[in-house]
Design an enzyme around this catalytic site. Structure first.
Site, PDB file in Angstrom:
ATOM      1  N   LEU A  21      16.485 -43.237  -6.884  1.00 50.71           N
ATOM      2  CA  LEU A  21      17.791 -43.363  -6.230  1.00 50.71           C
ATOM      3  C   LEU A  21      17.854 -44.631  -5.384  1.00 50.71           C
ATOM      4  O   LEU A  21      18.280 -44.606  -4.237  1.00 50.71           O
ATOM      5  CB  LEU A  21      18.079 -42.126  -5.372  1.00 50.71           C
ATOM      6  CG  LEU A  21      18.311 -40.822  -6.133  1.00 50.71           C
ATOM      7  CD1 LEU A  21      18.347 -39.642  -5.166  1.00 50.71           C
ATOM      8  CD2 LEU A  21      19.605 -40.882  -6.948  1.00 50.71           C
TER       9      LEU A  21
ATOM     10  N   ASN B 234      19.293 -48.763  -5.208  1.00 48.93           N
ATOM     11  CA  ASN B 234      20.666 -49.266  -5.212  1.00 48.93           C
ATOM     12  C   ASN B 234      21.403 -48.923  -6.500  1.00 48.93           C
ATOM     13  O   ASN B 234      22.555 -48.484  -6.480  1.00 48.93           O
ATOM     14  CB  ASN B 234      20.668 -50.778  -5.007  1.00 48.93           C
ATOM     15  CG  ASN B 234      20.259 -51.170  -3.602  1.00 48.93           C
ATOM     16  OD1 ASN B 234      20.308 -50.354  -2.692  1.00 48.93           O
ATOM     17  ND2 ASN B 234      19.850 -52.416  -3.422  1.00 48.93           N
ATOM     18  N   VAL B 235      20.738 -49.112  -7.642  1.00 46.93           N
ATOM     19  CA  VAL B 235      21.375 -48.832  -8.926  1.00 46.93           C
ATOM     20  C   VAL B 235      21.446 -47.329  -9.179  1.00 46.93           C
ATOM     21  O   VAL B 235      22.485 -46.792  -9.566  1.00 46.93           O
ATOM     22  CB  VAL B 235      20.635 -49.537 -10.070  1.00 46.93           C
ATOM     23  CG1 VAL B 235      21.233 -49.133 -11.423  1.00 46.93           C
ATOM     24  CG2 VAL B 235      20.708 -51.050  -9.911  1.00 46.93           C
ATOM     25  N   GLY B 236      20.320 -46.641  -8.963  1.00 44.87           N
ATOM     26  CA  GLY B 236      20.281 -45.208  -9.237  1.00 44.87           C
ATOM     27  C   GLY B 236      21.302 -44.424  -8.432  1.00 44.87           C
ATOM     28  O   GLY B 236      21.954 -43.512  -8.960  1.00 44.87           O
ATOM     29  N   TYR B 237      21.464 -44.774  -7.155  1.00 46.13           N
ATOM     30  CA  TYR B 237      22.423 -44.038  -6.334  1.00 46.13           C
ATOM     31  C   TYR B 237      23.858 -44.358  -6.741  1.00 46.13           C
ATOM     32  O   TYR B 237      24.715 -43.465  -6.793  1.00 46.13           O
ATOM     33  CB  TYR B 237      22.212 -44.323  -4.848  1.00 46.13           C
ATOM     34  CG  TYR B 237      22.822 -43.242  -3.985  1.00 46.13           C
ATOM     35  CD1 TYR B 237      22.072 -42.133  -3.616  1.00 46.13           C
ATOM     36  CD2 TYR B 237      24.149 -43.298  -3.584  1.00 46.13           C
ATOM     37  CE1 TYR B 237      22.623 -41.109  -2.864  1.00 46.13           C
ATOM     38  CE2 TYR B 237      24.716 -42.286  -2.825  1.00 46.13           C
ATOM     39  CZ  TYR B 237      23.949 -41.188  -2.469  1.00 46.13           C
ATOM     40  OH  TYR B 237      24.505 -40.161  -1.737  1.00 46.13           O
TER      41      TYR B 237
ATOM     42  N   LYS C  27      11.212 -65.172 -15.936  1.00 47.25           N
ATOM     43  CA  LYS C  27      10.901 -64.296 -14.815  1.00 47.25           C
ATOM     44  C   LYS C  27       9.970 -65.024 -13.865  1.00 47.25           C
ATOM     45  O   LYS C  27       9.110 -65.812 -14.293  1.00 47.25           O
ATOM     46  CB  LYS C  27      10.213 -63.018 -15.293  1.00 47.25           C
ATOM     47  CG  LYS C  27      10.464 -61.826 -14.381  1.00 47.25           C
ATOM     48  CD  LYS C  27      11.888 -61.308 -14.542  1.00 47.25           C
ATOM     49  CE  LYS C  27      12.113 -60.015 -13.774  1.00 47.25           C
ATOM     50  NZ  LYS C  27      13.453 -59.470 -14.001  1.00 47.25           N
TER      51      LYS C  27
END
Length: 340
Positions: free
Chosen positions: A175, A177-180, A78
């Site tokens: 919400l 990019n992934v959540g939406y 990381k």
């Protein structure tokens, strides 16, 4: 510093600065037994340098576990770039970071993460080939969401007895990019959506496009639902919040959802099935790793289909051993990383 590294079993910690561009960067390489370390680059403000280092170390360890259980020939790493209070030239800063990565001779491959974009990766790519998530490589978010959706189906099968999601209540916290994208897939499957986000515009969009029910962020965790899907920042499940949960399972895209492994034990004792975050959200890593290796989209999609199979395996072990799936996942990952 060495105590932090030893506690996390970290292989290497690299620091670099460039006064001309304002770059202050940390690269943590956790484990390279299975292949070169791969992990995103965060570009965030931190209260102090030690906080940034600890964040990089913690996230690098999670990436090793994620890559191992995703069946990838990658290690975990990381990067963290401490966002300066004033920045003259963002492009120049990321170009300097690219030069830093190149000095590691391929031991670390970077990608997008919180605060960075494909445009930033394009700047890095001018000085090193050890970068993915560039504009040409494409956005990994839809693939993360695809994997989480498959994982939610596996979780529903294990906890509720069916992978048919129609009519279930799923609460999504976050919400982005992934959540939406996940919300869209769940809506198509007939799920009743409860949503929260600090961005009121994203919530309103979900209400209008997906028929979602808005819930205040501070109330979402305590709202009755079948599955809670944390898709925001980490640490959402902690000593203060775990007692609020009114769900049958937790399965979401956020990294480092647990403040500690003991929180998973508490959920297990309450009959709440927990999908280990680094297993269910590995779709993005699978995409960027295989894309970087030149794999075709069908091959990547086929690899993504293994996420629900791995979760099902973990749930079966957890039930047989009467342990939290989080502890089972850790044990499986550590066996792959360290043997024994």
């Amino acid at each position: 510093m060495f105590a932090i590294m030893e506690a996390a079993r970290l292989e290497a910690l690299h620091l670099a600065q460039d006064p001309v561009t304002g770059l202050k960067a940390i690269i943590a390489i956790h484990n390279t037994r299975l292949g070169p370390a791969l992990g995103g680059c965060r570009y965030l403000a931190y209260p102090d340098e030690n906080s940034a280092i600890r964040d990089a170390v913690r996230l690098a360890q999670g990436m090793s576990y994620k890559a191992a259980l995703a069946g990838l020939a990658q290690g975990g790493g990381k990067a963290v770039i401490i966002r300066p209070p004033n920045l003259d030239n963002r492009g120049a800063l990321f170009e300097a970071f690219g030069r830093f990565i190149e000095t590691l001779n391929g031991r670390y491959i970077t990608a997008v993460d919180s605060g960075t974009s494909s445009a930033d990766m394009d700047c890095i790519a001018q000085y090193t080939s050890h970068v993915t998530s560039t504009t040409s490589a494409g956005d990994p978010s839809p693939h993360t969401a695809m994997g989480v959706f498959a994982g939610i189906r596996a979780t529903a099968q294990a906890r509720l007895g069916s992978d048919d999601l129609e009519g279930l209540r799923v609460a999504i916290q976050g919400l982005g990019n992934v959540g939406y994208a996940l919300a869209e897939q769940l809506h198509a499957a007939g799920v009743e959506l409860l949503v929260s986000d600090l961005d009121a515009g994203r919530v309103q969009l979900a209400v209008e496009q997906l028929g979602a029910h808005p819930v205040a962020s501070e109330a979402l965790l305590g709202t009755p639902c079948d599955i809670l899907a944390p898709c925001g920042l980490g640490g959402i499940l902690n000593a203060q919040t775990v007692g609020q949960l009114r769900c049958s399972a937790v399965a979401g895209a956020a990294n480092n959802q647990l403040a500690s492994i003991e929180i998973a034990d508490e959920m297990e004792a309450r009959g709440i099935l927990y999908a280990p975050d680094y297993v269910i959200n590995s779709g993005g890593l699978i995409y960027v790793a295989l894309k970087h290796r030149g794999e075709s989209l069908p091959a990547i999609t086929a690899h993504l289909s293994q996420i629900d199979l791995r979760l099902t395996e973990i749930y079966a072990h957890a039930q047989a051993d009467k342990r939290s799936p989080a502890r089972v996942a850790d044990a499986l990952a550590e066996h792959l990383l360290y043997g024994g």
